[in-house]
Design an enzyme around this catalytic site. Sequence first.
Site, PDB file in Angstrom:
ATOM      1  N   ASP A   1       4.578  -2.034  -4.836  1.00  0.00           N
ATOM      2  CA  ASP A   1       5.795  -1.802  -5.617  1.00  0.00           C
ATOM      3  C   ASP A   1       6.101  -0.301  -5.715  1.00  0.00           C
ATOM      4  O   ASP A   1       5.395   0.535  -5.153  1.00  0.00           O
ATOM      5  CB  ASP A   1       5.654  -2.431  -6.990  1.00  0.00           C
ATOM      6  CG  ASP A   1       6.941  -3.057  -7.501  1.00  0.00           C
ATOM      7  OD1 ASP A   1       8.028  -2.599  -7.088  1.00  0.00           O
ATOM      8  OD2 ASP A   1       6.869  -3.996  -8.327  1.00  0.00           O
TER       9      ASP A   1
ATOM     10  N   GLY B   1      14.963   0.041  -2.039  1.00  0.00           N
ATOM     11  CA  GLY B   1      16.098   0.950  -1.997  1.00  0.00           C
ATOM     12  C   GLY B   1      16.283   1.723  -3.282  1.00  0.00           C
ATOM     13  O   GLY B   1      17.388   2.173  -3.606  1.00  0.00           O
TER      14      GLY B   1
ATOM     15  N   ASP C   1      15.302  -7.023  -7.737  1.00  0.00           N
ATOM     16  CA  ASP C   1      14.625  -8.283  -8.038  1.00  0.00           C
ATOM     17  C   ASP C   1      15.599  -9.444  -8.159  1.00  0.00           C
ATOM     18  O   ASP C   1      16.710  -9.310  -8.690  1.00  0.00           O
ATOM     19  CB  ASP C   1      13.835  -8.167  -9.342  1.00  0.00           C
ATOM     20  CG  ASP C   1      12.624  -7.263  -9.211  1.00  0.00           C
ATOM     21  OD1 ASP C   1      12.280  -6.878  -8.074  1.00  0.00           O
ATOM     22  OD2 ASP C   1      12.022  -6.936 -10.244  1.00  0.00           O
TER      23      ASP C   1
END
Length: 400
Positions: free
Chosen positions: A157, A200, A222
Amino acid sequence: MRIIAVFVLLLSGIVVTPAQALDNGLARTPPMGFNNWNAVRCDVNQAFMRKIADFLHTRKIDGRTLQQRGYNYVNIDDCWALPQRAQDGNLVVDRAKFPDGIDGMANYVHAQGLKLGIYADSGSRTCDKKGFPGSFGFEKIDALQWARWKVDLMKYDNCNQPADDNYERTVARYTAMGEALLAAERETGQKILYSLCQKGDRGISPFPWSPQIGNIWRTTTDIRPQWPRIKMIIGKNIPLHKWAKPGAFNDPDMLEIGNGELTQTEEQTQMSMWSIMAAPLLIGTDLTKASEEDLKILANDDAIAVNQDPLGKQGEQVSNKGGLRVLSKPLANGDTAIALYNETDSAATISTNAREAGMLSIARYEVKDLWSKKVTYSSGTISAKVPAHGTAFFRVKQVG
């Protein structure tokens, strides 16, 4: 653009070549499996993950299990570690949640022929508000630990980045972990599928560097089990077809089928569009609570076959008339998958033809509806009345 990526790597002092991660032999087709985040978020624990592994392995839908259909990754998301590292720098498993450790969890799923995924973060702390340790500066230590635990996938992440983060430093952070995973493989023999979750952020595009260093990479923010979000994600992911190939796939996030806020039509659309877009099929719902209808959508063998086609092509949009979209995907045996996708709020007829869809001009085509299983024949036109938010999904064979 490839030269830019190489330059970034040289500046960071990393000597890996950009395409090296794609030579790890993994994800020749999009990975399939389960991720716990949308089901239980930070309440993940060993008992829940074992329950999901058991479900994939044993629960039959129309005579076969989800594992037999290809769903073989059991991925643990955030919150599996303690808030602080050990004195030697290693991550520490929260034994209250995973009493047998991550290696014990890996042993459990491997005994069933499944694979285990783990979550980490490229910044100082993970994304959960509790802020578990990130891997920035600990890439080699963490990668080697996961490899020794026999982890098969690592989702990386992008929270709590350094204050001076920019394009070059983002690429360097993700590349450092890619090299660490390869180094850990050389030391232990354990291959780890690299799942980039940069999304992004801060306006930094995931292209072109993500396909050069990872197996799958998030292309959007998400997902949520709400139609506007699904629609937005599909729209953003459709134009990215040129980046997909065996070993490297666009990832528009998890399947929300069964999470309760989508209609059955919208759930079929997500399964159809994820399949034709060669997206990872990672289930995000508690399977033990899913309805039989939801399970049948996830278990659609024809849709899965399109997704897992060995050519590894992502379907390409061939037309878009006011939100009435046509996507075409060539398949390894010469067939073509066609999706007639209606993103609008009204039912509409969507049509295409063999030439527009990139097929040879011949006299006769066999057209199989991948949801109803009905087979018809056509001289070249493919058309359907598609409900609002719906997708008509076909496999077209040239027969004469």
